[in-house]
Design a protein around this motif. Structure first.
Motif, PDB file in Angstrom:
ATOM      1  N   ILE A  75      10.251  50.217  36.320  1.00  0.00           N
ATOM      2  CA  ILE A  75       9.659  50.964  37.361  1.00  0.00           C
ATOM      3  C   ILE A  75       7.889  51.295  37.189  1.00  0.00           C
ATOM      4  O   ILE A  75       7.690  51.735  36.169  1.00  0.00           O
ATOM      5  CB  ILE A  75      10.292  52.386  37.696  1.00  0.00           C
ATOM      6  CG1 ILE A  75      11.666  52.168  37.628  1.00  0.00           C
ATOM      7  CG2 ILE A  75       9.823  53.289  38.549  1.00  0.00           C
ATOM      8  CD1 ILE A  75      12.638  53.443  37.690  1.00  0.00           C
ATOM      9  N   PRO A  76       7.339  50.792  38.155  1.00  0.00           N
ATOM     10  CA  PRO A  76       5.820  51.016  38.018  1.00  0.00           C
ATOM     11  C   PRO A  76       5.426  52.255  37.517  1.00  0.00           C
ATOM     12  O   PRO A  76       5.998  53.439  38.182  1.00  0.00           O
ATOM     13  CB  PRO A  76       5.270  50.494  39.350  1.00  0.00           C
ATOM     14  CG  PRO A  76       6.665  50.406  40.410  1.00  0.00           C
ATOM     15  CD  PRO A  76       7.739  50.428  39.554  1.00  0.00           C
ATOM     16  N   ARG A  77       4.188  52.435  37.117  1.00  0.00           N
ATOM     17  CA  ARG A  77       3.774  53.901  36.628  1.00  0.00           C
ATOM     18  C   ARG A  77       2.952  54.400  37.922  1.00  0.00           C
ATOM     19  O   ARG A  77       2.716  55.770  37.893  1.00  0.00           O
ATOM     20  CB  ARG A  77       2.565  53.528  35.542  1.00  0.00           C
ATOM     21  CG  ARG A  77       3.139  53.288  34.157  1.00  0.00           C
ATOM     22  CD  ARG A  77       3.863  54.591  33.697  1.00  0.00           C
ATOM     23  NE  ARG A  77       4.375  54.035  32.103  1.00  0.00           N
ATOM     24  CZ  ARG A  77       5.017  54.722  31.697  1.00  0.00           C
ATOM     25  NH1 ARG A  77       5.413  55.982  31.823  1.00  0.00           N
ATOM     26  NH2 ARG A  77       5.407  54.232  30.475  1.00  0.00           N
ATOM     27  N   LEU A  78       2.872  53.756  38.841  1.00  0.00           N
ATOM     28  CA  LEU A  78       2.391  54.274  40.216  1.00  0.00           C
ATOM     29  C   LEU A  78       3.382  55.244  40.888  1.00  0.00           C
ATOM     30  O   LEU A  78       2.735  56.361  41.029  1.00  0.00           O
ATOM     31  CB  LEU A  78       1.788  53.273  41.128  1.00  0.00           C
ATOM     32  CG  LEU A  78       1.419  53.655  42.500  1.00  0.00           C
ATOM     33  CD1 LEU A  78       0.139  54.255  42.388  1.00  0.00           C
ATOM     34  CD2 LEU A  78       1.203  52.528  43.347  1.00  0.00           C
ATOM     35  N   LEU A  79       4.598  54.753  40.573  1.00  0.00           N
ATOM     36  CA  LEU A  79       5.590  55.887  41.000  1.00  0.00           C
ATOM     37  C   LEU A  79       5.593  57.063  40.294  1.00  0.00           C
ATOM     38  O   LEU A  79       5.513  58.229  40.913  1.00  0.00           O
ATOM     39  CB  LEU A  79       6.978  55.222  41.040  1.00  0.00           C
ATOM     40  CG  LEU A  79       7.996  56.304  41.205  1.00  0.00           C
ATOM     41  CD1 LEU A  79       8.102  56.289  42.747  1.00  0.00           C
ATOM     42  CD2 LEU A  79       9.563  55.492  40.953  1.00  0.00           C
ATOM     43  N   ASP A  80       5.539  57.024  38.708  1.00  0.00           N
ATOM     44  CA  ASP A  80       5.213  58.005  38.119  1.00  0.00           C
ATOM     45  C   ASP A  80       4.081  58.977  38.724  1.00  0.00           C
ATOM     46  O   ASP A  80       4.026  60.153  38.502  1.00  0.00           O
ATOM     47  CB  ASP A  80       4.964  57.806  36.689  1.00  0.00           C
ATOM     48  CG  ASP A  80       6.453  57.212  36.129  1.00  0.00           C
ATOM     49  OD1 ASP A  80       7.498  57.763  36.450  1.00  0.00           O
ATOM     50  OD2 ASP A  80       6.136  56.748  34.829  1.00  0.00           O
ATOM     51  N   SER A  81       2.858  58.498  38.689  1.00  0.00           N
ATOM     52  CA  SER A  81       1.882  59.091  39.307  1.00  0.00           C
ATOM     53  C   SER A  81       1.863  59.852  40.429  1.00  0.00           C
ATOM     54  O   SER A  81       1.418  60.980  40.714  1.00  0.00           O
ATOM     55  CB  SER A  81       0.437  58.135  39.245  1.00  0.00           C
ATOM     56  OG  SER A  81       0.228  57.710  38.123  1.00  0.00           O
ATOM     57  N   ILE A  82       2.463  59.040  41.549  1.00  0.00           N
ATOM     58  CA  ILE A  82       2.736  59.734  42.510  1.00  0.00           C
ATOM     59  C   ILE A  82       3.719  61.118  42.643  1.00  0.00           C
ATOM     60  O   ILE A  82       3.362  62.076  43.149  1.00  0.00           O
ATOM     61  CB  ILE A  82       3.408  58.831  43.601  1.00  0.00           C
ATOM     62  CG1 ILE A  82       2.359  57.735  44.190  1.00  0.00           C
ATOM     63  CG2 ILE A  82       3.893  59.615  45.162  1.00  0.00           C
ATOM     64  CD1 ILE A  82       2.766  56.572  44.900  1.00  0.00           C
ATOM     65  N   LEU A  83       4.854  60.714  41.815  1.00  0.00           N
ATOM     66  CA  LEU A  83       5.425  61.993  41.582  1.00  0.00           C
ATOM     67  C   LEU A  83       4.921  63.153  40.891  1.00  0.00           C
ATOM     68  O   LEU A  83       5.042  64.270  40.996  1.00  0.00           O
ATOM     69  CB  LEU A  83       6.774  61.640  40.719  1.00  0.00           C
ATOM     70  CG  LEU A  83       7.859  60.698  41.362  1.00  0.00           C
ATOM     71  CD1 LEU A  83       8.897  60.148  40.514  1.00  0.00           C
ATOM     72  CD2 LEU A  83       8.498  61.276  42.526  1.00  0.00           C
ATOM     73  N   HIS A  84       4.077  62.907  39.895  1.00  0.00           N
ATOM     74  CA  HIS A  84       3.069  63.943  39.375  1.00  0.00           C
ATOM     75  C   HIS A  84       2.251  64.522  40.264  1.00  0.00           C
ATOM     76  O   HIS A  84       1.881  65.737  40.164  1.00  0.00           O
ATOM     77  CB  HIS A  84       2.412  63.313  38.224  1.00  0.00           C
ATOM     78  CG  HIS A  84       3.230  63.187  36.921  1.00  0.00           C
ATOM     79  ND1 HIS A  84       3.491  64.146  36.079  1.00  0.00           N
ATOM     80  CD2 HIS A  84       3.974  62.117  36.275  1.00  0.00           C
ATOM     81  CE1 HIS A  84       4.229  63.895  35.086  1.00  0.00           C
ATOM     82  NE2 HIS A  84       4.505  62.685  34.960  1.00  0.00           N
ATOM     83  N   VAL A 115      -7.589  65.736  40.986  1.00  0.00           N
ATOM     84  CA  VAL A 115      -8.105  65.898  39.527  1.00  0.00           C
ATOM     85  C   VAL A 115      -6.899  65.630  38.702  1.00  0.00           C
ATOM     86  O   VAL A 115      -6.591  64.892  37.715  1.00  0.00           O
ATOM     87  CB  VAL A 115      -8.903  66.825  39.210  1.00  0.00           C
ATOM     88  CG1 VAL A 115      -9.043  67.600  37.688  1.00  0.00           C
ATOM     89  CG2 VAL A 115     -10.244  66.988  39.966  1.00  0.00           C
ATOM     90  N   HIS A 116      -5.811  66.341  39.095  1.00  0.00           N
ATOM     91  CA  HIS A 116      -4.456  66.450  38.202  1.00  0.00           C
ATOM     92  C   HIS A 116      -3.811  64.988  38.556  1.00  0.00           C
ATOM     93  O   HIS A 116      -3.194  64.697  37.553  1.00  0.00           O
ATOM     94  CB  HIS A 116      -3.559  67.707  38.611  1.00  0.00           C
ATOM     95  CG  HIS A 116      -4.030  68.940  38.145  1.00  0.00           C
ATOM     96  ND1 HIS A 116      -3.592  69.443  37.017  1.00  0.00           N
ATOM     97  CD2 HIS A 116      -4.888  69.727  38.459  1.00  0.00           C
ATOM     98  CE1 HIS A 116      -4.298  70.507  36.921  1.00  0.00           C
ATOM     99  NE2 HIS A 116      -5.248  70.707  37.700  1.00  0.00           N
ATOM    100  N   LEU A 117      -4.106  64.511  39.500  1.00  0.00           N
ATOM    101  CA  LEU A 117      -3.264  63.289  39.871  1.00  0.00           C
ATOM    102  C   LEU A 117      -4.035  62.024  38.715  1.00  0.00           C
ATOM    103  O   LEU A 117      -3.283  61.202  38.288  1.00  0.00           O
ATOM    104  CB  LEU A 117      -3.337  62.841  41.243  1.00  0.00           C
ATOM    105  CG  LEU A 117      -2.671  61.387  41.665  1.00  0.00           C
ATOM    106  CD1 LEU A 117      -1.240  61.396  41.212  1.00  0.00           C
ATOM    107  CD2 LEU A 117      -3.080  61.105  43.016  1.00  0.00           C
ATOM    108  N   PHE A 118      -5.365  62.211  38.874  1.00  0.00           N
ATOM    109  CA  PHE A 118      -5.994  61.115  38.079  1.00  0.00           C
ATOM    110  C   PHE A 118      -5.801  61.520  36.475  1.00  0.00           C
ATOM    111  O   PHE A 118      -5.715  60.496  35.932  1.00  0.00           O
ATOM    112  CB  PHE A 118      -7.631  61.625  38.256  1.00  0.00           C
ATOM    113  CG  PHE A 118      -8.630  60.598  37.502  1.00  0.00           C
ATOM    114  CD1 PHE A 118      -8.725  59.250  37.646  1.00  0.00           C
ATOM    115  CD2 PHE A 118      -9.230  61.333  36.405  1.00  0.00           C
ATOM    116  CE1 PHE A 118      -9.221  58.402  36.793  1.00  0.00           C
ATOM    117  CE2 PHE A 118      -9.962  60.456  35.626  1.00  0.00           C
ATOM    118  CZ  PHE A 118     -10.193  59.022  35.889  1.00  0.00           C
TER     119      PHE A 118
END
Length: 189
Positions: A75-84, A115-118
């Protein structure tokens, strides 16, 4: 008494780790808000936000790890970043409802979330790089890898044991087993 000291050190380490993020959030609030703000209530609000966001992030991380293990796909890390990012948004919304005296503009809320997403994206990419980098093998481990290509596990253990008599047999067995499983070397017949 030692428990309090341990908790004190843990709190200090956590505070030091969150200080840069706290400073960035305070600067964003200072620059983007037209009205003066109370520093103590803003610090309390940000502390609650970090706490809630961290707790919810543990659940998100557990969920994505479970999805990866059950689906056996990457599962791509982009999904993790979006969920965070979604977790940060929900956490900030909940905390702002608990602190009605703090009224942040939409632009400030979006800036804090980005900022938190980054930060989450940076952290996840750093963890991803850690997983992809191979472990450095010392000379004994390199010798084990070469021996496993031509010998059985038993003869490899015996040979390493004779070459390095100071190493306990348990450590040799552990190393050979770990390397044979990680490199997936098939035993010769």
């Amino acid at each position: 008494m030692k428990v309090v000291t341990g908790l004190g050190w843990g709190s200090l380490i956590l505070a030091l780790a969150l200080t840069p993020l706290l400073a960035v959030d305070l600067i964003l609030i200072y620059l983007l808000e037209d009205t003066p703000f109370r520093i103590l209530s803003t610090l309390a609000m940000l502390g609650c936000f970090y706490l809630l966001s961290t707790i919810l992030s543990f659940f998100v991380d557990a969920l994505t790890r479970a999805l990866r293990s059950f689906a056996h796909t990457n599962i791509p890390r982009l999904l993790d970043s979006i969920l965070h990012g979604i977790v940060s948004g929900i956490s900030l919304y909940v905390v702002l409802t608990l602190f009605p005296s703090i009224d942040l503009s939409t632009l400030t809320v979006i800036a804090i979330i980005f900022v938190h997403l980054f930060g989450a994206s940076f952290w996840l990419n750093r963890e991803d790089l850690k997983e992809k980098t191979p472990l450095e093998l010392d000379s004994i481990d390199q010798q084990i890898v070469h021996l496993l290509c031509t010998e059985t596990i038993v003869s490899c253990v015996e040979r390493i044991q004779s070459d390095y008599p100071d190493l306990p047999k348990r450590d040799v067995l552990k190393r050979v087993k770990q390397i044979s499983q990680s490199t997936e070397v098939t035993e010769p017949t």
